[in-house]
Design a protein around this motif. Structure first.
Motif, mmCIF file in Angstrom:
data_model
loop_
_atom_site.group_PDB
_atom_site.id
_atom_site.type_symbol
_atom_site.label_atom_id
_atom_site.label_comp_id
_atom_site.label_asym_id
_atom_site.label_seq_id
_atom_site.Cartn_x
_atom_site.Cartn_y
_atom_site.Cartn_z
ATOM 1 N N SER A 117 30.858 64.791 -2.238
ATOM 2 C CA SER A 117 29.556 65.470 -2.192
ATOM 3 C C SER A 117 29.666 66.843 -1.528
ATOM 4 O O SER A 117 28.780 67.676 -1.682
ATOM 5 C CB SER A 117 28.518 64.607 -1.471
ATOM 6 O OG SER A 117 28.884 64.430 -0.127
ATOM 7 N N GLU A 120 29.706 70.682 -3.800
ATOM 8 C CA GLU A 120 28.332 70.561 -4.279
ATOM 9 C C GLU A 120 28.166 70.888 -5.760
ATOM 10 O O GLU A 120 27.328 70.317 -6.446
ATOM 11 C CB GLU A 120 27.419 71.476 -3.459
ATOM 12 C CG GLU A 120 27.250 70.997 -2.042
ATOM 13 C CD GLU A 120 26.568 72.024 -1.170
ATOM 14 O OE1 GLU A 120 25.958 72.963 -1.683
ATOM 15 O OE2 GLU A 120 26.660 71.881 0.056
ATOM 16 N N GLU A 121 28.983 71.833 -6.239
ATOM 17 C CA GLU A 121 28.811 72.261 -7.635
ATOM 18 C C GLU A 121 29.121 71.152 -8.638
ATOM 19 O O GLU A 121 28.793 71.275 -9.807
ATOM 20 C CB GLU A 121 29.657 73.501 -7.936
ATOM 21 C CG GLU A 121 31.144 73.368 -7.706
ATOM 22 C CD GLU A 121 31.567 73.813 -6.313
ATOM 23 O OE1 GLU A 121 30.867 73.458 -5.351
ATOM 24 O OE2 GLU A 121 32.597 74.483 -6.193
ATOM 25 N N GLY A 123 28.011 67.997 -8.143
ATOM 26 C CA GLY A 123 26.828 67.133 -8.161
ATOM 27 C C GLY A 123 27.081 65.673 -7.859
ATOM 28 O O GLY A 123 26.262 64.816 -8.211
ATOM 29 N N LYS A 168 37.896 76.959 -0.407
ATOM 30 C CA LYS A 168 36.478 76.847 -0.059
ATOM 31 C C LYS A 168 36.206 75.595 0.771
ATOM 32 O O LYS A 168 35.296 75.571 1.603
ATOM 33 C CB LYS A 168 35.674 76.812 -1.366
ATOM 34 C CG LYS A 168 34.206 77.078 -1.213
ATOM 35 C CD LYS A 168 33.560 77.156 -2.584
ATOM 36 C CE LYS A 168 32.091 76.803 -2.511
ATOM 37 N NZ LYS A 168 31.492 76.620 -3.829
ATOM 38 N N GLU A 234 31.365 74.475 -12.739
ATOM 39 C CA GLU A 234 29.998 73.999 -12.518
ATOM 40 C C GLU A 234 29.728 72.748 -13.333
ATOM 41 O O GLU A 234 30.281 72.577 -14.415
ATOM 42 C CB GLU A 234 29.026 75.111 -12.953
ATOM 43 C CG GLU A 234 27.576 74.816 -12.690
ATOM 44 C CD GLU A 234 26.647 75.864 -13.296
ATOM 45 O OE1 GLU A 234 27.113 76.980 -13.591
ATOM 46 O OE2 GLU A 234 25.472 75.553 -13.481
ATOM 47 N N ALA A 235 28.900 71.908 -12.804
ATOM 48 C CA ALA A 235 28.428 70.750 -13.563
ATOM 49 C C ALA A 235 26.924 70.641 -13.374
ATOM 50 O O ALA A 235 26.397 71.006 -12.328
ATOM 51 C CB ALA A 235 29.104 69.475 -13.063
ATOM 52 N N GLU B 196 23.961 75.720 -4.518
ATOM 53 C CA GLU B 196 24.002 74.852 -5.699
ATOM 54 C C GLU B 196 22.657 74.187 -5.982
ATOM 55 O O GLU B 196 22.276 74.013 -7.126
ATOM 56 C CB GLU B 196 25.082 73.773 -5.520
ATOM 57 C CG GLU B 196 26.474 74.327 -5.250
ATOM 58 C CD GLU B 196 27.004 75.173 -6.391
ATOM 59 O OE1 GLU B 196 26.537 75.005 -7.530
ATOM 60 O OE2 GLU B 196 27.895 76.002 -6.127
ATOM 61 N N PHE B 197 21.977 73.780 -4.933
ATOM 62 C CA PHE B 197 20.681 73.107 -5.103
ATOM 63 C C PHE B 197 19.654 73.770 -4.192
ATOM 64 O O PHE B 197 19.130 73.144 -3.274
ATOM 65 C CB PHE B 197 20.819 71.617 -4.789
ATOM 66 C CG PHE B 197 21.802 70.920 -5.681
ATOM 67 C CD1 PHE B 197 21.451 70.536 -6.960
ATOM 68 C CD2 PHE B 197 23.096 70.689 -5.254
ATOM 69 C CE1 PHE B 197 22.364 69.922 -7.797
ATOM 70 C CE2 PHE B 197 24.021 70.071 -6.080
ATOM 71 C CZ PHE B 197 23.659 69.679 -7.361
#
Lengths: 346, 355
Positions: A117, A120-121, A123, A168, A234-235, B196-197
């Protein structure tokens, strides 16, 4: 106290194997495990690579070994205090109130899998059909692969290097086993889902072990697994709960966008919380990747900067099972030499 | 989609937003594109929420567009921003609130650079002194104006006249949020909810009764991207980005788009007309487009401002279907009258996009 007693923290693969070798060599062992049963991360695996052996077979073997009469297994407990009186005298308090004493200490606290998690990208935890490689092993154990909507997945993507080689995430290291795990899991998926499209998204395929490269080739030639060199950017989730992914196919030099019914994140290894705690308690230096720094990368891989404290397995770096077992035996040998006063290296 | 996990991420990306006394930094372009937005912000903060906001006429562009187009060097933009901080300091304020997303990104980037390289900050002090004989202090708090509205979203909700709800059916309005790229993509920790969110706009939508809609291309750039638009030859690339977003959001049948970036609001609004002329395609219901609101416009509608007072007649995509859903009364005849009631004339009708 038996003058030749060794305390081992962590009854995963390395801890169990080292305990057994030490017991066979005539030492007594206090083996401490935080879970209810020994086995560590091996307990989460269904099949092993490269021979596709059932993980349960190795697990049973290790569990039988720690039944050796010279091994005292303390499960469901963690150390809360470690005292080092001198290089050959250690006392450890456990959270269940027990007090253990030993003449050497072996740290086999293993690894933890990367918390997906944090990436984050991708999901994970938010999109319903994003799972980790560890969770996929559980699917294999149940012999059923279904999406969150109960559908047989028609297209599955396995994403490499999740939490590994990722600046990152502050993880520069390679977790070594994710590449071959993805190959193995892709083959297992093919056996369960003969008609599905199965893709692996990778940066490099690091097939370092015996039989790995052959397995990688077999996955392409016989199992029709597609390998795409490109890191996912990205997802996102669409209305059908599919995962829409974007990446660049760096071999073709073109951006890609596709929908996956199931996305599997090949989570890497990080130093376990136990390793960090023990390192702090005993003032063991950590390597930049957060794992415990061995005394020397070549000839003292099981020693630490603190005399009498040894380390083995994934507490020092990511390893496959073969190397973990070998490292555990090596640690048992080094401890034996230390306690018997016939060390070859200083 | 697991909203609880999303909220967990939002919790990890919270930031301090000052409670009062804001130095306002206007956008270069918003007053042309959406002339009522900045006025509405100042009116809401000052007259509805009782906050002090200083709208300084001496404040200039931050030169962000030039910086991102490679025509303004970094030393120059740092000196210009230092002047803004000097004006803020002179006015007795410590909290800076840019209206533009790119300015917010620029300020964030420069403050971060100075934190990592104090020698560059020292050099900027010198440049500013040589150029203007001014001294500056860094702001104690930097927040985008959408952060400020987010902070007071519940206070706004408490005064609401119209919820983000279809009054005919009781259904919460489906709202697509579009966050400017420079809000959090460069420095995720500086944006509410991260990169992202992000939650800065969806948080407002939820507080005001609407339903935020997630869709696959939610994070995608609107296509403005400065050079993508400023260079004529690249405009096809720009519109292709917007088109990708419209196609992705259309199946969710959003009632409107909410944005917090000057360029995004303009492009997502105007390109709908362009696409309709190029391809005959429209993305709203019955030939209409999907209305695009800035967060100040959305807040103003919720608070009961007159749609024409906040400049909604300047939008390319008609907002009337949205006003009707929300039960907001409006005078169609007043749409194209100025403040003195004089007729301003009417724009030509598009060929395909219903207005």
């Amino acid at each position: 106290m038996n003058p030749m007693n060794v305390i081992i923290i962590g009854a995963g693969t390395a801890g169990c194997e080292a305990a057994y070798r030490l017991a066979k060599a005539g030492f007594t062992v206090e083996l401490v495990e935080k879970e209810c049963t020994p086995g560590g991360n091996l307990n989460n695996w269904f099949q092993l690579f490269p021979d596709r052996k059932q993980a349960s077979a190795l697990r049973q073997l290790l569990q039988q070994q720690v039944e050796h009469p010279s091994i005292r297994l303390h499960t469901d407990t963690v150390p809360v205090k470690i005292e080092r009186q001198d290089a050959r005298h250690y006392a450890m308090e456990l959270d269940n109130g027990a007090r253990l004493e030993g003449n050497a200490l072996l740290v086999t606290t293993g690894f933890r899998t990367f918390d997906a998690s944090r990436k984050e990208e991708y999901g994970y935890g938010i999109y319903e059909n994003v799972i980790t490689s560890v969770e996929l092993e559980n699917y294999f154990a149940n012999r059923q692969i279904l999406t969150s909507t109960g559908k047989r997945p028609e297209r599955i993507g396995l994403i490499q290097c999740v939490g590994s080689r990722d600046e990152k995430m502050c993880n520069f290291h390679c977790s070594k086993v994710c590449c071959i795990t993805a190959v193995k899991q892709a083959m297992e998926l093919r056996e369960l889902l003969p008609d599905a499209e199965i893709l692996c998204f990778y940066m490099d395929m690091r097939m370092f072990g015996p039989g790995y490269e052959e397995m990688y080739r077999e996955a392409q030639e016989k199992y029709n697994i597609k390998f795409v060199r490109g890191r996912l950017s990205e997802a996102s989730e669409n209305q059908a709960k599919q995962v829409v992914v974007k990446c660049e196919d760096t071999l073709v030099g073109k951006p890609m966008r596709m929908t996956l019914d199931l996305m599997v994140l090949m989570v890497g290894m990080e130093a376990s919380d136990g390793s960090r705690w023990v390192a702090k308690e005993l003032q063991l230096p950590l390597a930049p990747n957060g794992f415990i720094q061995p005394g020397d990368p070549h000839y003292a891989t099981n020693r630490t900067a603190v005399e009498g404290v040894f380390v083995a397995g994934c507490a020092t770096s990511p390893m496959n099972l073969t190397d973990t077992l070998t490292d555990a035996r090596s640690a048992a040998l080094a401890i034996g030499e230390f306690l018997n006063g016939n060390e070859h290296y200083n | 989609m697991n909203l609880e996990a999303k909220q967990q991420i939002w919790k990890e990306y919270q930031k301090e937003i000052a409670d009062d006394r804001y130095y306002y930094a206007r956008s270069c372009i918003r007053q042309t594109f959406f002339p009522g937005s900045e006025w509405a912000y100042l009116d809401i903060l000052g007259n509805r929420l009782g906050k002090t906001v200083f709208d300084d006429p001496r404040h200039t562009t931050c030169t962000g567009i030039g910086y991102h187009s490679d025509v303004v060097p970094v030393e120059t933009i740092m000196t210009v921003v230092a002047r803004h901080f000097a004006l803020m300091t002179e006015a007795g304020f410590e909290n800076i609130t840019p209206s533009c997303i790119t300015s917010f990104g620029i300020y964030t980037e420069i403050l971060h650079t100075w934190q990592e390289h104090p020698e560059i900050e020292e050099q900027t002090h010198e440049y500013l002194w040589k150029a203007t004989r001014r001294e500056f202090k860094k702001p104690k708090n930097l927040a985008h104006t959408s952060d400020v509205i987010y902070k007071f979203r519940h206070e706004i909700a408490a005064q609401k006249k119209h919820a983000l709800v279809d009054v005919h059916t009781g259904r919460p309005l489906r709202v697509v949020d579009h966050i400017g790229c420079h809000y959090a993509k460069m420095f995720p920790s500086k944006g509410i909810g991260g990169a992202e969110f992000p939650a800065v706009l969806s948080g407002m939508v939820t507080a005001w009764g609407g339903e935020p809609v997630d869709y696959p291309e939610r994070r995608h750039c609107c296509g403005f991207g400065f050079r993508n638009y400023l260079v004529l030859a690249n405009r096809g690339y720009s519109i292709a980005n917007s088109k990708k977003k419209f196609e992705s959001m259309q199946p969710y049948e959003p009632d409107f788009i909410i944005t917090n970036c000057p360029g995004c609001a303009m492009f997502l609004d105007k390109w709908q007309y362009t696409i309709s002329e190029m391809e005959g395609t429209t993305y709203g219901k019955d030939g209409y487009g999907i209305p695009v609101l800035t967060y100040e416009e959305a807040a103003a509608l919720v608070l009961g401002y007159d749609p024409w007072e906040i400049g909604l007649q300047m939008h390319q995509v008609s907002v009337e279907p949205l006003l009707e859903k929300m039960g907001i009364a409006y005078d169609p005849d007043a749409k194209y009258r100025n403040a003195r009631g004089e007729d301003m004339g009417r724009p030509a009708c598009p060929n395909y996009l219903k207005v």
